[in-house]
Design a protein around this motif. Sequence first.
Motif, PDB file in Angstrom:
ATOM      1  N   VAL A  59      -8.012  10.305   2.225  1.00 38.06           N
ATOM      2  CA  VAL A  59      -6.733  10.776   2.479  1.00 38.06           C
ATOM      3  C   VAL A  59      -6.844  11.888   3.214  1.00 38.06           C
ATOM      4  CG1 VAL A  59      -4.446  11.404   1.812  1.00 38.06           C
ATOM      5  CG2 VAL A  59      -5.427   9.883   0.295  1.00 38.06           C
ATOM      6  N   LEU A  65       0.921  -1.096  -0.084  1.00 39.66           N
ATOM      7  CA  LEU A  65       0.065   0.067   0.087  1.00 39.66           C
ATOM      8  C   LEU A  65       0.841   1.233  -0.007  1.00 39.66           C
ATOM      9  CD1 LEU A  65      -2.240  -1.329   2.954  1.00 39.66           C
ATOM     10  CD2 LEU A  65      -2.848  -1.663   0.349  1.00 39.66           C
ATOM     11  N   TYR A  97      -8.070   2.605   3.358  1.00 43.54           N
ATOM     12  CA  TYR A  97      -8.139   1.631   2.409  1.00 43.54           C
ATOM     13  C   TYR A  97      -9.298   0.683   2.797  1.00 43.54           C
ATOM     14  CZ  TYR A  97      -3.801   2.932   0.163  1.00 43.54           C
ATOM     15  OH  TYR A  97      -2.470   3.513  -0.253  1.00 43.54           O
ATOM     16  N   ILE A 100      -4.147   7.473   5.407  1.00 37.94           N
ATOM     17  CA  ILE A 100      -4.824   7.037   4.323  1.00 37.94           C
ATOM     18  C   ILE A 100      -5.784   5.785   4.646  1.00 37.94           C
ATOM     19  CG2 ILE A 100      -4.442   6.334   1.953  1.00 37.94           C
ATOM     20  CD1 ILE A 100      -1.622   7.071   2.378  1.00 37.94           C
ATOM     21  N   PRO A 119      -7.450   4.253  -2.521  1.00 38.67           N
ATOM     22  CA  PRO A 119      -7.796   4.670  -1.137  1.00 38.67           C
ATOM     23  C   PRO A 119      -9.066   5.354  -0.968  1.00 38.67           C
ATOM     24  CG  PRO A 119      -6.335   6.126  -1.892  1.00 38.67           C
ATOM     25  CD  PRO A 119      -6.485   5.107  -3.177  1.00 38.67           C
TER      26      PRO A 119
END
Length: 641
Positions: free
Chosen positions: A381, A322, A371, A369, A378
Amino acid sequence: MPKVKTIQIVWHSKEPVYSCDFHPDGTLYTAGADKEIKSWEIFLEEDGYASVKHTATLTGHTKTVNCVRFSPSGSHLVTSGDSGEMLLWQPQGVDAVHGNLVSAEEAASSWRRAASLRGHTDDVMDLAWSPDGSALISGSIDNKVIVWEVSEKKRGSMLTQFANHKHFVQGVTWDPMQQFVISQSADRTCKVYALRPPAAGRRNKVSQYMQPACDTAKEFYCAATLSKKVVAPQQNTTQQQQQGGDADQQHQQTNAVKPERLPLFMDESAPTFFRRPSWSPDGSFLALPAGTHRSTAPTGPRDLNTAYLYARGNWAAPVAHLPAQSKPVVAVRFCPVLFRKDPNASCPALYDQLPYKMVFAVATLDSVIIYDTASVLPLAVMGQLHYDSITEIAWSRDGQYLAISSRDCYCSIAAFTKNELGEKLLEAELPAAITKWAAVREASEKAAAEKPTKVAADVKPSSIKPKMAASKPAATATVAAAAAPSAVKEVQPRKRIVPEAVSAAASAPITIEAAVPTVKKPKRVVPEMIQPSATTAAAAATAPTNISGEADKGPKRITPTPVAEFPLQPRFDNAATASAAPRSAEPASIAGQSQRRRITPLPVGVPPATIAAAPAAMKPGSVAMLAMLAGQKATADAEKK
């Protein structure tokens, strides 16, 4: 989009905040460099942003507090700090008695110190609970990982420890399925500890994963070490075109290059002092922070900050990474809620083999972030929240709030509206791994809730005999008083044995004399004087007597008699010389004693003839005789010359 806000209040006396965690009831607890743990009540304002209200402060640490963690059921709280300090907290009852070592703030709070865990010699950086709450694991900068027992049997005792790391241990986590334990260190490695399988030909009656964690903790061993990954060599296409040449020759050169082994994690020079990994709620994924990835972009290879995602049991290579922003990854946290997948999603999934999706947050030094497993992109953020580095992130139990702590003395809270992250799964749709441990947590919570209110009223009235009520009326009052709502202490039901009177009309009464054998007391022996008999008198008449005629009464002390002084004669070597030498009158013997003589030493080298020629008036050994002998010796020496 989530509504995130940095709440600018005095969280920890303008000191850095190093950790945060949510209680199952939604209360937020934070810990910082002011040596305190504080609890905060979170509520939503009219504009939809979250705000907090301070409720309590826990004091007990003497140095900076680095980590705070709640047990899965919320019945215990563990905190760790510098110099190896670890404190275990538990809720205190209404009737708790406090000594003079407890501060007023701690006495007023709802938590009290239950134990102090001693084993680390330096700062303890991270903590993690077992799924059943019977054990916990800690990592310290003394390069050790220790597993502790928290159950009622041996609370605070050390179960086992691992010393496999060569540098600071900055993060630990426990598998939700209770099969693995993970530790991450600044030595660029991640250790995977697994339960040792039973011996060949032997099967356990109960699976190891179903036993309490405190009973199986000693069976962990280091099963894998995650440190490097193999990367196939790739050559830039633009460089190939510029070089030209035969295509077969370029192909042979490419095949001659060996695959590279690149490190997975950053070294100790990374500015992240915490590396806090996390397991997914169902135990299918393990997320590891502080990763570094070598990019193969057309412009050239470069290292990227990332977090690695490993599939359960597959430790050969990560299934995904990631990418983060320009700063290293500090921590990863999964949301404890599972969500239903969107069948109309157009974006490719990060991992498409699950019937549901999971949401997790990746925290870097300056951003967070979010996910999910159903998309490679994503969801959100959140950046430019704090002036200093981020230290910790934590999800609430219902997934509504995400707390972020920082070194700039402030915390931020992101609030999510209903179904913003997705539609929650129903309890019937949850996987078996989650429902099993959810049942364990519910049982623990129920036992913890019933423990302070369990009283003697649980005893059935039928268990109390009428005889006891008739013989002891006060016993009924005691049971009724114990059953009052004000009672808090736990009273175990006991069966009372009531003595019964023995009937006087019994056919065969038992007497104590017949049942118990009589034991005679020991008689004291008194000494008596023995009278002399006729035989003793006759023996005394024939007893031996001494010289004076008296009866011999035994040994007698002999007093020494002094010896008279008299001149002694010199010793001669032969009989002739002895007969020629004069003799003095010998004294008479005293009391029949033998005569003694004094021996006078003579000079060496004087012949016996010289002594024989000496005048008779000179006594042997006198000054005149010695002078004469000296003169004769001098004359003899002169003649020789």
